[in-house]
Design an enzyme around this catalytic site. Structure first.
Site, mmCIF file in Angstrom:
data_model
loop_
_atom_site.group_PDB
_atom_site.id
_atom_site.type_symbol
_atom_site.label_atom_id
_atom_site.label_comp_id
_atom_site.label_asym_id
_atom_site.label_seq_id
_atom_site.Cartn_x
_atom_site.Cartn_y
_atom_site.Cartn_z
ATOM 1 N N TYR A 52 5.744 -1.509 -14.021
ATOM 2 C CA TYR A 52 5.135 -2.155 -12.848
ATOM 3 C C TYR A 52 5.988 -3.356 -12.418
ATOM 4 C CZ TYR A 52 1.488 -4.626 -10.136
ATOM 5 O OH TYR A 52 0.773 -5.270 -9.162
ATOM 6 N N ALA A 53 6.402 -4.151 -13.428
ATOM 7 C CA ALA A 53 7.257 -5.315 -13.119
ATOM 8 C C ALA A 53 8.550 -4.859 -12.444
ATOM 9 C CB ALA A 53 7.571 -6.093 -14.399
ATOM 10 N N ALA A 54 9.123 -3.762 -12.944
ATOM 11 C CA ALA A 54 10.356 -3.246 -12.336
ATOM 12 C C ALA A 54 10.101 -2.884 -10.875
ATOM 13 C CB ALA A 54 10.842 -2.028 -13.112
ATOM 14 N N SER A 55 8.973 -2.215 -10.609
ATOM 15 C CA SER A 55 8.686 -1.788 -9.225
ATOM 16 C C SER A 55 8.448 -2.984 -8.316
ATOM 17 C CB SER A 55 7.483 -0.839 -9.198
ATOM 18 O OG SER A 55 6.268 -1.549 -9.418
ATOM 19 N N LYS A 56 7.775 -4.005 -8.830
ATOM 20 C CA LYS A 56 7.477 -5.158 -7.971
ATOM 21 C C LYS A 56 8.705 -6.067 -7.800
ATOM 22 C CE LYS A 56 3.137 -4.195 -6.942
ATOM 23 N NZ LYS A 56 2.703 -3.876 -5.571
ATOM 24 N N ASP B 22 -0.560 10.113 1.395
ATOM 25 C CA ASP B 22 -0.064 9.745 0.065
ATOM 26 C C ASP B 22 1.299 9.096 0.288
ATOM 27 O OD1 ASP B 22 1.093 9.578 -2.421
ATOM 28 O OD2 ASP B 22 0.406 11.550 -3.079
ATOM 29 N N SER C 101 3.563 -8.864 -6.264
ATOM 30 C CA SER C 101 2.758 -9.352 -7.392
ATOM 31 C C SER C 101 3.522 -10.502 -8.039
ATOM 32 C CB SER C 101 2.583 -8.229 -8.419
ATOM 33 O OG SER C 101 2.026 -8.730 -9.607
HETATM 34 N N1 LIG Z 1 -5.486 -6.491 -8.557
HETATM 35 C C1 LIG Z 1 -4.528 -7.236 -9.046
HETATM 36 O O1 LIG Z 1 -4.692 -7.922 -10.084
HETATM 37 C C2 LIG Z 1 -3.199 -7.295 -8.338
HETATM 38 C C3 LIG Z 1 -2.323 -8.344 -8.677
HETATM 39 C C4 LIG Z 1 -1.096 -8.398 -8.045
HETATM 40 C C5 LIG Z 1 -0.757 -7.462 -7.109
HETATM 41 N N2 LIG Z 1 -1.617 -6.450 -6.790
HETATM 42 C C6 LIG Z 1 -1.196 -5.464 -5.791
HETATM 43 O O2 LIG Z 1 -2.124 -5.432 -4.744
HETATM 44 C C7 LIG Z 1 -2.061 -4.159 -4.091
HETATM 45 C C8 LIG Z 1 -3.464 -3.623 -3.909
HETATM 46 O O3 LIG Z 1 -3.998 -3.304 -5.182
HETATM 47 P P1 LIG Z 1 -5.525 -3.512 -5.597
HETATM 48 O O4 LIG Z 1 -5.527 -4.477 -6.689
HETATM 49 O O5 LIG Z 1 -6.366 -3.715 -4.397
HETATM 50 O O6 LIG Z 1 -5.796 -2.073 -6.269
HETATM 51 P P2 LIG Z 1 -6.887 -0.925 -6.058
HETATM 52 O O7 LIG Z 1 -8.245 -1.475 -5.949
HETATM 53 O O8 LIG Z 1 -6.599 0.073 -7.130
HETATM 54 O O9 LIG Z 1 -6.451 -0.320 -4.664
HETATM 55 C C9 LIG Z 1 -5.229 0.347 -4.553
HETATM 56 C C10 LIG Z 1 -5.165 1.022 -3.202
HETATM 57 O O10 LIG Z 1 -3.909 1.720 -3.123
HETATM 58 C C11 LIG Z 1 -4.160 3.062 -2.709
HETATM 59 N N3 LIG Z 1 -3.184 3.977 -3.273
HETATM 60 C C12 LIG Z 1 -2.840 4.112 -4.583
HETATM 61 N N4 LIG Z 1 -1.924 5.088 -4.699
HETATM 62 C C13 LIG Z 1 -1.687 5.563 -3.456
HETATM 63 C C14 LIG Z 1 -0.843 6.578 -2.925
HETATM 64 N N5 LIG Z 1 -0.055 7.321 -3.712
HETATM 65 N N6 LIG Z 1 -0.849 6.783 -1.601
HETATM 66 C C15 LIG Z 1 -1.643 6.054 -0.792
HETATM 67 N N7 LIG Z 1 -2.466 5.100 -1.219
HETATM 68 C C16 LIG Z 1 -2.487 4.859 -2.546
HETATM 69 C C17 LIG Z 1 -5.578 3.366 -3.201
HETATM 70 O O11 LIG Z 1 -6.168 4.296 -2.326
HETATM 71 P P3 LIG Z 1 -6.565 5.802 -2.678
HETATM 72 O O12 LIG Z 1 -7.044 5.844 -4.070
HETATM 73 O O13 LIG Z 1 -7.574 6.138 -1.627
HETATM 74 O O14 LIG Z 1 -5.287 6.528 -2.472
HETATM 75 C C18 LIG Z 1 -6.283 2.026 -3.019
HETATM 76 O O15 LIG Z 1 -6.790 1.896 -1.718
HETATM 77 C C19 LIG Z 1 -1.171 -3.287 -4.973
HETATM 78 O O16 LIG Z 1 0.117 -3.211 -4.425
HETATM 79 C C20 LIG Z 1 -1.154 -4.037 -6.286
HETATM 80 O O17 LIG Z 1 0.008 -3.767 -7.049
HETATM 81 C C21 LIG Z 1 -2.838 -6.349 -7.378
#
Ligand SMILES: NC(=O)c1ccc[n+]([C@@H]2O[C@H](COP(=O)([O-])OP(=O)(O)OC[C@H]3O[C@@H](n4cnc5c(N)ncnc54)[C@H](OP(=O)(O)O)[C@@H]3O)[C@@H](O)[C@H]2O)c1
Length: 267
Positions: free
Chosen positions: A155-159, A63, A142
């Site tokens: 989320y915007a703040a974190s990114k 985690d 992002s």
């Molecule tokens: N999808 C979009 O539209 C989008 C756009 C811009 C940026 N992003 C960024 O792309 C990245 C990947 O996101 P995604 O879209 O692929 O989302 P996703 O399908 O929800 O996958 C998120 C991944 O993060 C892991 N995760 C979440 N919380 C965690 C924690 N506390 N510790 C360890 N692992 C954790 C999850 O694994 P477990 O559940 O197994 O822990 C999962 O493998 C993120 O940083 C997201 O902000 C996504």
């Protein structure tokens, strides 16, 4: 893309979405992986697929909100492979609520912990090894890290924090030849939209996105590969994102309207 040959790569958030797709793309490039997330079952299923593709991968559940678990992830990698070349900080989570309707303010700290502090903890543990290999840090930020987006304030703040943090590290680590690559995806079809926390701090459960109109995780991963291989500083995956960066300087109100429309229409 021979640049990935034999490289040891940690990918966080590999159990779903972009991280999973990236692991599968990297498998074709003879690298060695550590795939991490919290869901052991999904990681093991990915591991079997990677093995079938001839890619060595170890699974480590962590985690990233927990600093000790972040340190453990890096240690497992170095104990197993003896080195670390690329750390891909991909794991993340989001929200979907206007701030003035947010009832559970812990949403803000949860998101900051996972999206910003987790990558900072991991990167801190990884830097000594990345200096040895003149390696690379990848941060999946992002478009929302570059401009404000309604319903995504926390989320915007974190990114924004992620981009500011890794842009700073790029300068600090340049003398050690450790590269820092920031990825700014536009909307991607993944689990993140269903998992987005609502005003009560609970997952939405359903995606508000028009999934047929946005990029797939595979397309996003495919765009990321050459950018990582060339150790470039930034990838913005969409045209509106690339053009929008410049328009924001001269017409910020227009960018606000585009951001509002994107959320209203789910694309
Ligand atoms: N999808 C979009 O539209 C989008 C756009 C811009 C940026 N992003 C960024 O792309 C990245 C990947 O996101 P995604 O879209 O692929 O989302 P996703 O399908 O929800 O996958 C998120 C991944 O993060 C892991 N995760 C979440 N919380 C965690 C924690 N506390 N510790 C360890 N692992 C954790 C999850 O694994 P477990 O559940 O197994 O822990 C999962 O493998 C993120 O940083 C997201 O902000 C996504």
């Amino acid at each position: 893309m021979g640049l990935f040959n034999d490289k040891v790569i940690i990918i966080t958030g590999a159990s779903e979405g972009i991280g999973r797709a990236l692991a599968l793309k990297l498998a074709a490039h003879k690298c060695r992986l550590v795939i991490s997330g919290r869901n052991m079952q999904r990681l093991q299923s990915l591991s079997s697929e990677l093995t079938d593709l001839g890619c060595e991968a170890i699974v480590h559940v962590a985690d990233i909100a927990n600093q000790t678990e972040c340190t453990g992830l890096v240690e497992v990698c170095v104990e197993h492979y003896g080195r670390l070349d690329i750390l891909i900080n991909n794991a993340g989570m989001t929200m979907w609520s206007r701030f003035d309707e947010l009832e559970d303010l812990s949403v803000l700290s949860q998101i900051m912990q996972v999206n910003y502090l987790g990558p900072a903890y991991l990167t801190h543990a990884a830097i000594p090894y990345l200096k040895q290999t003149q390696g690379q840090i990848v941060a999946v930020a992002s478009l929302t890290g570059m401009t404000g987006v309604p319903t995504r304030s926390g989320y915007a703040a974190s990114k924004h924090a992620v981009i500011g943090f890794f842009d700073s590290l790029r300068i600090e680590l340049s003398d050690d030849n450790v590269a820092v690559t920031v990825i700014c995806p536009d909307f991607v079809v993944t689990q993140t939209h269903k998992r987005a926390l609502n005003a009560q701090g609970k997952p939405l459960g359903e995606t508000p996105m028009q999934e047929s109109k946005i990029m797939t995780a595979e397309e996003c991963a495919q765009m990321m590969l050459p950018v990582i291989a060339k150790r470039q500083r930034l990838l913005v995956t969409s045209l509106r994102g690339r053009v929008g960066r410049w328009f924001k300087i001269i017409a910020p109100g227009l960018i606000d309207k585009i951001a509002r429309r994107a959320i209203d229409s789910g694309r």
